[in-house]
Scaffold this active site. Structure first.
Site, PDB file in Angstrom:
ATOM      1  N   CYS A  15      -9.059 -35.006  71.689  1.00 47.68           N
ATOM      2  CA  CYS A  15     -10.148 -35.160  71.397  1.00 47.68           C
ATOM      3  C   CYS A  15     -10.293 -36.185  72.498  1.00 47.68           C
ATOM      4  O   CYS A  15     -11.339 -37.053  72.462  1.00 47.68           O
ATOM      5  CB  CYS A  15      -9.224 -37.292  70.178  1.00 47.68           C
ATOM      6  SG  CYS A  15      -9.136 -35.666  69.005  1.00 47.68           S
ATOM      7  N   ASP A  52     -14.107 -42.062  58.542  1.00 44.78           N
ATOM      8  CA  ASP A  52     -13.426 -41.096  59.438  1.00 44.78           C
ATOM      9  C   ASP A  52     -13.559 -39.977  58.666  1.00 44.78           C
ATOM     10  O   ASP A  52     -13.714 -38.986  59.040  1.00 44.78           O
ATOM     11  CB  ASP A  52     -11.589 -41.440  58.851  1.00 44.78           C
ATOM     12  CG  ASP A  52     -11.321 -41.954  60.150  1.00 44.78           C
ATOM     13  OD1 ASP A  52     -11.120 -42.194  61.535  1.00 44.78           O
ATOM     14  OD2 ASP A  52     -10.995 -43.442  59.101  1.00 44.78           O
ATOM     15  N   ASP A  92      -8.015 -37.549  59.227  1.00 43.26           N
ATOM     16  CA  ASP A  92      -8.857 -38.359  58.547  1.00 43.26           C
ATOM     17  C   ASP A  92      -8.948 -37.794  57.000  1.00 43.26           C
ATOM     18  O   ASP A  92      -9.344 -39.117  56.538  1.00 43.26           O
ATOM     19  CB  ASP A  92     -10.482 -37.145  59.143  1.00 43.26           C
ATOM     20  CG  ASP A  92     -10.446 -37.224  60.480  1.00 43.26           C
ATOM     21  OD1 ASP A  92     -10.264 -38.386  61.408  1.00 43.26           O
ATOM     22  OD2 ASP A  92     -11.647 -35.816  60.970  1.00 43.26           O
TER      23      ASP A  92
END
Length: 333
Positions: A15, A52, A92
């Site tokens: 990420c 998210d 998420d």
């Protein structure tokens, strides 16, 4: 399969490769339509606050949660990379208070450079974590690409009246963090040196299912997960969307073993430094050290949940307070 260091085939890792948050917000600005399209559902959560996942309410009292997440290798072991990428994509859905139902693979692979047996190990890792989550994996999409990338598009279900949203925070509630920080600096050290950090792999492959369920059971309505924008970046977005200020007690934030040593040795990703640059104008850092700020901005991969509310079994790291007159969204103490 152990002779190839997958992290050496990517310009960054995990990420930490996200487009910087400030640039991303400029790119997606204006992409929300002036009117909702005609269709079978009502959009409850979209682009407005950078939550998210997307959430659409369907008839019958159920909501669909939709998300996609993929990234370059964050570790050298292909099976572990697959596990990490899958856990990150599923996160998420958990961050919205949902449960994953079905996922499809997203694979980009330099087939002339890395053997397809390595790709099979990546996919096997993703499948094993999805099975642990009780989520079906049904196909996907692949492309020939100079840089390896893997992740999933995930569809989940949630109760539309019991969502965890990043715009529902209120002053006076504590902040709970469900995984320690330091994944980013340890991954950066791994990429540079080849050293292995099983504590980081264990954190990244841990599903956020139990944390999400505990947050809902505790009555929480506001949460986000901590990934590429770091704790400070994701908390800034939450506080901004909720119209409050977030106060963080840096000494209370848990860190993985070896994180401070990796930071002291200089293993800080460019993504982490961009995160700190983005939030600094919105933060009252008090007497916080630059090292503390870098760890709080550390670009996590498959990090934990940050919940507005006390969640039993997890550490409280701060609180939400009334929005400050100067507009600062973050206080670090």
């Amino acid at each position: 399969m152990t002779t190839k260091r997958l992290t050496q085939y990517a310009h960054g890792g995990g990420c930490a490769c996200k487009i910087p948050p400030g640039e991303l917000e400029a790119v997606v600005a204006g992409l929300t339509g002036p009117a909702a399209p005609q269709g079978p559902g009502e959009l409850l959560v979209g682009l407005d606050d950078g939550d998210d996942a997307a959430v659409v309410r369907l008839s019958g009292g159920m909501a669909v949660v939709a998300t996609a997440d993929f990234f370059t290798p964050v570790v050298d072991d292909p099976y572990d990379w697959g596990r990490i990428a899958a856990a990150n994509a599923l996160s998420d859905v958990y961050a919205m208070g949902g449960a994953p139902i079905v996922a499809v693979n997203l694979l980009a692979w330099p087939r002339d450079v890395l053997g397809m047996e390595l790709a099979a190990e990546v996919l096997r890792g993703g499948l094993d974590v999805a099975r642990e989550a009780g989520c079906h994996v049904a196909g996907g999409h692949s492309v020939d690409d100079p840089e390896p990338k893997y992740g999933m598009a995930v569809t989940g279900a949630a109760d539309p009246d019991r969502l965890l949203r990043n715009d529902a925070g209120v002053a006076g509630v504590p902040l709970t963090l469900t995984k320690p920080l330091g994944i980013g600096v340890l991954n950066t050290r791994h990429k540079a040196t080849g050293e292995s950090f099983p504590q980081a792999v264990a954190a990244m492959t841990q599903l956020n299912r139990a944390a999400s369920e505990a947050a809902l059971a505790a009555g929480a309505v506001c949460a986000t997960d901590v990934t590429g924008f770091g704790l400070l970046g994701h908390l800034h977005k939450l506080a901004r969307a909720s119209g409050v200020t977030a106060r963080i007690n840096a000494a209370a934030v848990p860190l993985l073993d070896g994180a401070r040593e990796a930071l002291a040795a200089g293993f800080v990703s460019g993504g982490t430094r961009r995160n700190l640059d983005w939030v600094r104008p919105h933060a009252d850092v008090g007497s916080g050290s630059e090292d503390d700020l870098l760890l709080l901005a550390d670009a996590q991969t498959s990090g934990g949940l940050l919940v507005a509310g006390e969640v039993p079994g997890y550490p409280v790291v701060g609180e939400l307070i009334a929005g400050r007159a100067d507009g600062a969204t973050l206080e670090i103490r």
